[in-house]
Design an enzyme around this catalytic site. Structure first.
Site, short mmCIF file in Angstrom:
data_model
loop_
_atom_site.label_atom_id
_atom_site.label_comp_id
_atom_site.label_asym_id
_atom_site.label_seq_id
_atom_site.Cartn_x
_atom_site.Cartn_y
_atom_site.Cartn_z
N LYS A 29 0.86 -1.50 -0.21
CA LYS A 29 -0.15 0.32 0.06
C LYS A 29 0.92 1.48 0.24
O LYS A 29 0.64 2.91 -0.67
CB LYS A 29 -1.31 -0.09 1.60
CG LYS A 29 -2.37 -0.96 0.89
CD LYS A 29 -2.37 -1.30 2.64
CE LYS A 29 -3.75 -2.36 2.03
NZ LYS A 29 -4.64 -2.97 3.70
N TYR A 50 -4.97 -4.95 -7.17
CA TYR A 50 -4.76 -4.70 -5.77
C TYR A 50 -4.47 -5.80 -4.88
O TYR A 50 -2.95 -5.80 -4.41
CB TYR A 50 -5.84 -4.06 -4.42
CG TYR A 50 -5.67 -4.61 -3.06
CD1 TYR A 50 -5.06 -3.13 -2.79
CD2 TYR A 50 -6.70 -5.30 -2.54
CE1 TYR A 50 -4.77 -3.51 -0.78
CE2 TYR A 50 -6.31 -5.08 -1.22
CZ TYR A 50 -5.55 -4.92 -0.40
OH TYR A 50 -5.18 -5.03 0.81
N VAL A 56 0.36 -8.98 6.43
CA VAL A 56 -0.75 -9.78 7.48
C VAL A 56 0.41 -11.12 6.69
O VAL A 56 0.50 -12.36 6.75
CB VAL A 56 -1.85 -10.53 6.98
CG1 VAL A 56 -2.93 -9.28 8.02
CG2 VAL A 56 -2.06 -10.31 5.10
N TYR A 110 -1.72 -0.55 11.00
CA TYR A 110 -3.73 -0.46 11.49
C TYR A 110 -4.06 -0.27 12.81
O TYR A 110 -3.40 0.61 13.12
CB TYR A 110 -4.38 -2.25 11.36
CG TYR A 110 -3.42 -2.56 10.08
CD1 TYR A 110 -4.18 -1.99 8.76
CD2 TYR A 110 -2.42 -3.29 9.88
CE1 TYR A 110 -3.80 -2.53 7.57
CE2 TYR A 110 -1.61 -4.18 8.47
CZ TYR A 110 -2.55 -3.31 7.88
OH TYR A 110 -1.43 -3.63 6.07
O1 DON Z 1 -6.45 -7.45 1.60
C1 DON Z 1 -5.79 -8.53 2.41
O2 DON Z 1 -6.54 -8.70 2.86
C2 DON Z 1 -4.30 -8.50 2.75
N1 DON Z 1 -4.22 -8.76 0.89
C3 DON Z 1 -3.20 -7.18 3.01
C4 DON Z 1 -3.86 -7.52 4.15
C5 DON Z 1 -2.70 -7.07 5.23
O3 DON Z 1 -1.57 -7.07 4.83
C6 DON Z 1 -3.25 -6.31 6.48
N2 DON Z 1 -2.64 -6.30 7.36
N3 DON Z 1 -2.09 -6.33 8.46
#
Ligand code: DON
Length: 326
Positions: free
Chosen positions: A76, A200, A270, A252
């Site tokens: 992001k 995305y 994540v 977050y």
């Molecule tokens: O949008 C999603 O669910 C994932 N591809 C990315 C999310 C993510 O890494 C959020 N994390 N902590």
């Protein structure tokens, strides 16, 4: 294509990093690998690796610093810099704000509770999907190009896509689909829904290592000036906004805690990646007073989505080496 690696430095600081890695590795049992994207559950939860890159091209590396993993939400920050570089900050901000939320990364609640339904920031899913919708290209593959191009400018190679992680995310992205359709209904998305969503999900599946993250962190720490190539790969002003967003929104609904108790601009994902940028500081002659980039990998994450052992390792290092930006 040129591939450059940072020079591994063996010194007291590397030994210290190795000790910290082994101290914090056991804490991975307090988290677990993400399962909502099934392919991420295949990672080894005990892995913990770190790379710290300094301006001279030297690096400290410890643990599983070269195990590949997917960028996930760390992408992001890259897509935001790419979109701002292409369109200008003002145009991007017409569609996405820069305010923290305190909500989960995939929360939909504020899109309806606040009018107009503009995403609060580019580091949550709604904001990132919106930013990706702004990238040029007639389809998802073309939209991914500016993101990979920027990574190539920084890393000097084109990082690959992990197809099985992409497929796994794409098949299970129910919440992201809801967010994207909601955004489209509100007139926020700049491209067709499925195109933005696919781009995305693809950017989240870009595969890198902790060493790559350290290089990205170092460019951010240097305000976009590539320390080894001497070229400005991202405009200075855009890197400053990105670092501010990393600090206020990058981890977050733990971002406030991280800012207060760690105190460095940080973006997590994540899959267990952590990217931090430490700008030069004038106050001491300790390790990395000229600034550094930090990349960490530890796939066992907490309920918020941040690497458990990775955050502990970052916190210890920042405290002991006085890297807190405040
Ligand atoms: O949008 C999603 O669910 C994932 N591809 C990315 C999310 C993510 O890494 C959020 N994390 N902590």
């Amino acid at each position: 294509m040129k591939d450059y690696s940072l020079t591994q430095v063996e010194c007291e600081w590397t030994q210290q990093l190795n000790r910290w890695v082994e101290t914090f590795r056991p804490y991975s049992t307090e988290g677990k690998c993400a399962t909502y994207i099934p392919a991420l559950a295949e990672a080894n939860p005990e892995h913990l690796g770190i790379c710290v890159a300094s301006e001279g091209g030297q690096a400290l590396k410890a643990g599983e610093w070269n195990v590949p993993f997917t960028m996930q939400s760390i992408s992001k920050a890259i897509s935001f810099m790419a979109a701002c570089s292409i369109h200008g900050i003002e145009q991007v901000m017409e569609r996405v704000d820069v305010e923290p939320t305190g909500d989960a990364f995939n929360s939909i609640v504020r899109l309806e509770a606040h009018k107009p339904g503009k995403p609060f920031n580019p580091m949550i899913n709604a904001g990132a999907i919106t930013v990706t919708s702004l990238l040029p290209g007639k389809n998802a593959i073309e939209k991914l190009e500016p993101v990979i191009d920027l990574l190539e400018d920084i890393l000097d190679y084109r990082p690959p896509l992990n197809e099985s992680v992409f497929k796994s995310e794409w098949e299970t992205a129910y919440l992201n689909r809801s967010l994207a359709y909601y955004l489209k209904q509100n007139g926020v998305l700049a491209s067709p829904v499925e195109e933005a969503l696919e781009a995305y999900s693809r950017q989240c599946s870009i595969q890198i290592t902790a060493e790559d993250l350290a290089k990205i962190g170092l460019v951010l720490a240097n305000d976009g000036l590539h320390p080894y190539k001497g070229t400005q790969v991202v405009p200075r002003k855009i890197t400053k906004i990105t670092k501010a967003l990393m600090l206020t929104c990058g981890t977050y609904n733990a971002s406030g805690r991280l800012a207060a108790f760690v105190g460095v601009p940080t973006k997590s994902g994540v899959a267990g990646g952590i990217l931090s940028a430490i700008p030069p500081r004038g106050r001491n002659n300790g390790p990395f007073s000229h600034g550094c980039g930090i990349g960490i990998y530890g796939p066992a994450i907490d309920e918020v989505g941040n690497s458990v052992s990775g955050i502990l390792l970052l916190k210890e290092m920042v405290e002991q080496w006085d890297l807190n930006i405040f």
